[in-house]
Design a protein around this motif. Structure first.
Motif, PDB file in Angstrom:
ATOM      1  N   ALA A   1      39.241 -21.269 -23.472  1.00 37.16           N
ATOM      2  CA  ALA A   1      38.481 -22.442 -23.769  1.00 37.16           C
ATOM      3  C   ALA A   1      37.175 -21.717 -23.437  1.00 37.16           C
ATOM      4  N   LEU A   2      35.859 -22.186 -24.070  1.00 34.13           N
ATOM      5  CA  LEU A   2      34.538 -22.291 -23.568  1.00 34.13           C
ATOM      6  C   LEU A   2      34.514 -23.336 -22.670  1.00 34.13           C
ATOM      7  N   LEU A   3      34.128 -23.044 -21.263  1.00 30.97           N
ATOM      8  CA  LEU A   3      33.662 -24.325 -20.376  1.00 30.97           C
ATOM      9  C   LEU A   3      32.270 -24.306 -20.367  1.00 30.97           C
ATOM     10  N   ALA A   4      31.640 -25.584 -20.426  1.00 29.76           N
ATOM     11  CA  ALA A   4      30.291 -25.897 -20.304  1.00 29.76           C
ATOM     12  C   ALA A   4      30.062 -26.861 -19.326  1.00 29.76           C
ATOM     13  N   HIS A   5      29.322 -26.821 -18.323  1.00 27.09           N
ATOM     14  CA  HIS A   5      29.280 -27.887 -17.326  1.00 27.09           C
ATOM     15  C   HIS A   5      27.891 -27.984 -16.903  1.00 27.09           C
ATOM     16  N   ALA A   6      27.026 -29.139 -16.555  1.00 23.63           N
ATOM     17  CA  ALA A   6      25.779 -29.269 -16.199  1.00 23.63           C
ATOM     18  C   ALA A   6      25.680 -28.575 -14.737  1.00 23.63           C
ATOM     19  N   ALA A   7      24.725 -27.890 -14.883  1.00 27.73           N
ATOM     20  CA  ALA A   7      24.512 -27.207 -13.508  1.00 27.73           C
ATOM     21  C   ALA A   7      24.364 -28.057 -12.031  1.00 27.73           C
ATOM     22  N   ASP A   8      23.545 -28.965 -12.213  1.00 28.21           N
ATOM     23  CA  ASP A   8      23.522 -30.024 -11.222  1.00 28.21           C
ATOM     24  C   ASP A   8      24.522 -30.924 -10.747  1.00 28.21           C
TER      25      ASP A   8
ATOM     26  N   PRO B   1      28.545 -30.434 -11.838  1.00 31.12           N
ATOM     27  CA  PRO B   1      29.853 -29.585 -12.491  1.00 31.12           C
ATOM     28  C   PRO B   1      30.735 -30.510 -12.896  1.00 31.12           C
ATOM     29  N   GLY B   2      30.892 -31.825 -12.506  1.00 32.67           N
ATOM     30  CA  GLY B   2      31.861 -32.791 -12.827  1.00 32.67           C
ATOM     31  C   GLY B   2      31.601 -33.171 -14.307  1.00 32.67           C
ATOM     32  N   ARG B   3      30.478 -33.070 -15.081  1.00 29.76           N
ATOM     33  CA  ARG B   3      30.133 -33.410 -16.338  1.00 29.76           C
ATOM     34  C   ARG B   3      30.245 -32.205 -17.163  1.00 29.76           C
ATOM     35  N   ALA B   4      31.292 -32.054 -17.993  1.00 28.77           N
ATOM     36  CA  ALA B   4      31.789 -30.736 -18.467  1.00 28.77           C
ATOM     37  C   ALA B   4      32.597 -30.800 -19.890  1.00 28.77           C
TER      38      ALA B   4
END
Length: 777
Positions: free
Chosen positions: A56-63, A65-68
């Motif tokens: 899977a491609l995983l994207a998360h907010a840099a600041d 990481p729990g927002r993904a």
């Protein structure tokens, strides 16, 4: 000619085969795929030999990481097939969906959860597959899709060259044309039919498509996307109109990588489209070169044989025949999952659904875990964890497994440290379990199971440090500074010792000493002491210097000894039950502490005070007496005297029942105590037979709770003892107390009193009841 629009069903093996055939026929110069454009730089990794789906491609907010968000891809996903084809044939490949920077920001404001911030949102108002299935007369959308796509594959369009037999092959574009026509009709009927965010995504896709057409020309572009979006991409709009839809979208800085995924996770409703019920079955359909039903039945037979079930080749042959017969009877082009399950149930499971649960878990869903190459981007913490996993040979697996560790071995001790450090970082790869072997301090048992979501947890934990050790140390120090309850700090100290965090332990110990000095609540102190005692034992196993910890523990024990007796006075029933639990915990903890300061004797003195004070609730007095008796610091005669006083006629029945609960209640061997000491059993029996009817109703729930915790064999033995009157000692006890009955036969008057109620329950008259009573006598 317009660009080639290939509308698909996400995770559909039939769609994947059709996409591959269409791309082979069209040979486009560029392939555009529904997905976040931030993933374009990661696409070449799909050609790496170490990359094995599901991933899977995983994207998360840099600041944050729990927002993904995840974009999972299986081997049978049309998007994965398109990516692999483009990379193998030198075509440009790009993602064209709304950037993750926008979708994560929108998910943080409202709407679907982070995992659903990708292709198909779960709150679609109309299910196109269900509508088309209903129009075709099917009540099961999955079955309709299997029949028209998965089991038939691409079929030639009427009137085409392929259909006329000119080429002898089916038209590879016909299925997509038919599906686009159906989706256009549905969108005309239901509107855009989904979440308003679909309109935003589709506007962005159109802009990306226009840019690709300028670069490669109309005939050089193919688009692979959810079939629902095809009509929107065919709609003529202006650039200004599409940009207006996208104006003002929130945005966050994101990081993206590939992560392993699992078939079990594909079965959940998230990511690309809705979850699929049978990823293992779909993977089999996609990978089987021929005879899919025969190959599937062979897999089932192999699974059953591995589980020591008797399955022969004849079973496989008969199961295949039955599945094919059911398919013909039901008008299906090929035996599908329903037919194979029915055949396996009838032929291999003797009609039982119980073995089928194993087939569903291992094969229909499956525990396949994908792999990602080491060259994929990762936070430093992830890289350190991967290095340790390889070094310790702790390979992540989707299937739950047991791990038994002997801490005297260096490798096992290192595994233990790693798992405890990850638990402190909230990365729940392993959970402590009760081992099958020794329960000593040199043994540990774990249940390990790797879930894809742990990749997000690791990214979140990356803010604490670049290695597992440094991150766990930093987090422990931060928790020590923010903890407000004494029990939190003691639990943290225990974690630090288990995880072997020597740099964090001084900080935690200082916080522990400060909290312990300020906390005057005896219940808090009693709650904290057991964790400290366990920590001292763990420190001994791991050869850790715990001198400071021992001093704090000894200080807590002293304060408990001083404050516990007055704290036990005047408690209500709930408070007394809670304090009894603390009493047991402190007693066990004192047994683990070094007795250099005479803590053991001081604690026994406290127990003697508690057992003899009338102001202390009965459940605590009884428990204190029992603890002294078990440790050999209370004579049996004295225990009998205390019980006789607690059960004397002047004591309220509820208070007496509470004393019994404390003395012989729970799973602490109280039943065996009564079995082997008939004096105590006689005292309990004599008290119980003397309780009035009104009081008996009040004390019955407490007594039931007390005796129901005994083993069945213990309860049976007690019943036999009471029935036959016990032994000489019991009879003498009752005689000395002036209470006839126990040891001198059945109390017929009390027994006859229950006969009318028994007659009502059995539905018999008095004569039959008397005859029955005579036989029993």
């Amino acid at each position: 000619m317009t660009p080639l629009l290939l509308g698909v069903r996400h995770h559909g093996p039939g769609s994947a085969r059709a996409v591959r055939a269409a791309l082979e026929a069209a040979a486009p110069a560029a392939v555009l795929i529904e997905g976040p454009p931030e993933g374009d730089a990661l696409l070449p990794l799909a050609a790496d030999e170490q990359m094995r789906p599901p991933v899977a491609l995983l994207a998360h907010a840099a600041d944050d990481p729990g927002r993904a968000a995840f974009w999972p891809l299986a081997e049978f996903s049309p998007e994965w097939v398109a990516i692999r084809w483009a990379l193998a044939n030198g075509a440009a490949v790009r993602f064209i969906d709304l950037p993750a920077a926008h979708s994560l920001a929108l998910a943080g404001e409202a709407g679907p959860g982070p995992e659903d911030a990708s292709a198909e949102t779960p709150d679609v108002r109309v299910d196109p597959i269900a509508v088309l299935a209903g129009a075709a007369g099917y009540d099961d959308p999955e079955r309709w899709w299997e029949d028209v796509v998965e089991l038939r594959g691409a079929r030639p369009a009427p009137g085409s060259a392929s259909a006329d037999g000119a080429a002898g092959e089916p038209d590879p574009f016909a299925p997509f044309a038919a599906l686009a026509e159906a989706m256009t009709a549905l969108r005309e009927t239901y509107g855009h039919g989904g979440h308003d965010r679909d309109l935003v995504r589709e506007a962005f896709m159109r802009l990306q498509l226009r840019a690709a057409k300028k670069e490669f020309g109309d005939e050089g572009v193919a688009v692979v996307c959810g079939a629902w979006h095809v009509p929107a991409l065919m709609t003529a709009t202006t650039v200004a109109a599409d940009k207006a839809v996208l104006k003002g979208l929130p945005k966050v800085r994101t990081d993206m990588t590939w992560v392993p995924w699992t078939h079990r996770r594909l079965a959940r409703r998230s990511g690309y489209g809705a979850g699929i019920d049978s990823p293992g079955w779909y993977g089999h359909l996609f990978g089987a070169p021929d005879r899919p039903v025969e190959r599937w039945m062979t897999k089932v037979a192999r699974l059953f044989r591995d589980e020591d079930r008797m399955v022969s080749s004849a079973h496989v042959i008969e199961a295949v025949r039955l599945a094919e017969t059911l398919a013909v009877m039901r008008g299906r082009p090929l035996a599908g999952l329903t037919e194979t399950v029915d055949a396996v149930r009838a032929v291999m499971c003797d009609g039982s659904d119980v073995p089928l649960d194993l087939v569903r878990d291992r094969l229909i869903v499956g525990d396949v875990l994908g792999e990602v190459p080491d060259t994929a981007p990762a936070v430093p913490l992830q890289r350190d964890l991967a290095r340790q996993q390889r070094s310790l040979r702790l390979k992540p697996e989707a299937l739950e497994r047991e791990l038994d560790l002997d801490l005297r071995k260096d490798t096992d001790a290192a595994k233990s440290r790693l798992l405890h450090r990850l638990r402190l970082l909230a990365v729940g790869w392993g959970e402590p379990a009760t081992g099958r072997g020794s329960t000593g301090t040199f043994r540990e048992s774990w249940r390990l199971r790797w879930e894809p979501e742990l990749s997000v947890k690791i990214a979140e934990a990356g803010v604490w440090g670049t290695t597992v050790l440094s991150a766990a140390t930093a987090k422990a120090e931060a928790q020590a500074g923010s903890a407000t309850a004494l029990a939190e700090v003691t639990a943290l100290a225990e974690q630090c010792l288990l995880a072997e965090l020597p740099d964090a332990l001084p900080v935690v110990m200082k916080a522990l000493a400060d909290r312990a000095a300020l906390d005057a609540d005896v219940s808090h102190l009693a709650q904290a002491l057991p964790a400290l005692a366990r920590s001292l034992r763990y420190g001994d196993v791991r050869a850790t210097d715990t001198a400071a910890l021992g001093e704090v523990a000894a200080g807590l024990a002293e304060r408990i000894c001083v404050g516990l007796p007055p704290a036990c006075a005047g408690l209500d029933a709930d408070g007394a039950d809670e304090m009894r639990g603390h009493l047991d915990g402190v007693h066990a903890a004192v047994g683990l502490l070094p007795d250099a300061e005479g803590i053991g004797e001081r604690w026994r003195s406290v127990l003697r005070k508690l057992s003899g004070r009338d102001s202390v609730p009965g459940v605590i007095r009884g428990r204190a007496a029992r603890l002294l008796l078990d440790e050999g610091h209370l004579e049996e005669d004295e225990a009998a005297r205390l019980m006789a006083l607690a059960l004397s006629p002047g004591t309220e029945p509820a208070a007496a029942a509470a004393w019994i609960e404390g003395f012989v209640g729970g799973a602490s061997g109280g039943g065996l105590l009564l079995v082997h000491d008939e004096r105590l059993l006689g005292l309990v029996d004599s008290w119980l037979t003397g309780v009035s009817a009104e009081a008996f109703t009040d004390v019955l729930p407490l007594l039931r709770r007390t005796f129901s915790a005994y083993e069945p064999g213990v309860r049976r033995t007690l019943g036999e003892l009471v029935r036959r009157g016990g032994g000489t000692a019991a009879a003498q006890t009752r005689t000395d107390a002036g209470i006839p009955g126990f040891g001198s036969g059945l109390d017929t008057a009390r027994a006859d009193a229950v006969l009318p109620v028994l007659g009502l329950l059995l539905g018999i008259d008095d004569n039959e009841l008397n005859d029955l009573a005579g036989v029993a006598g």
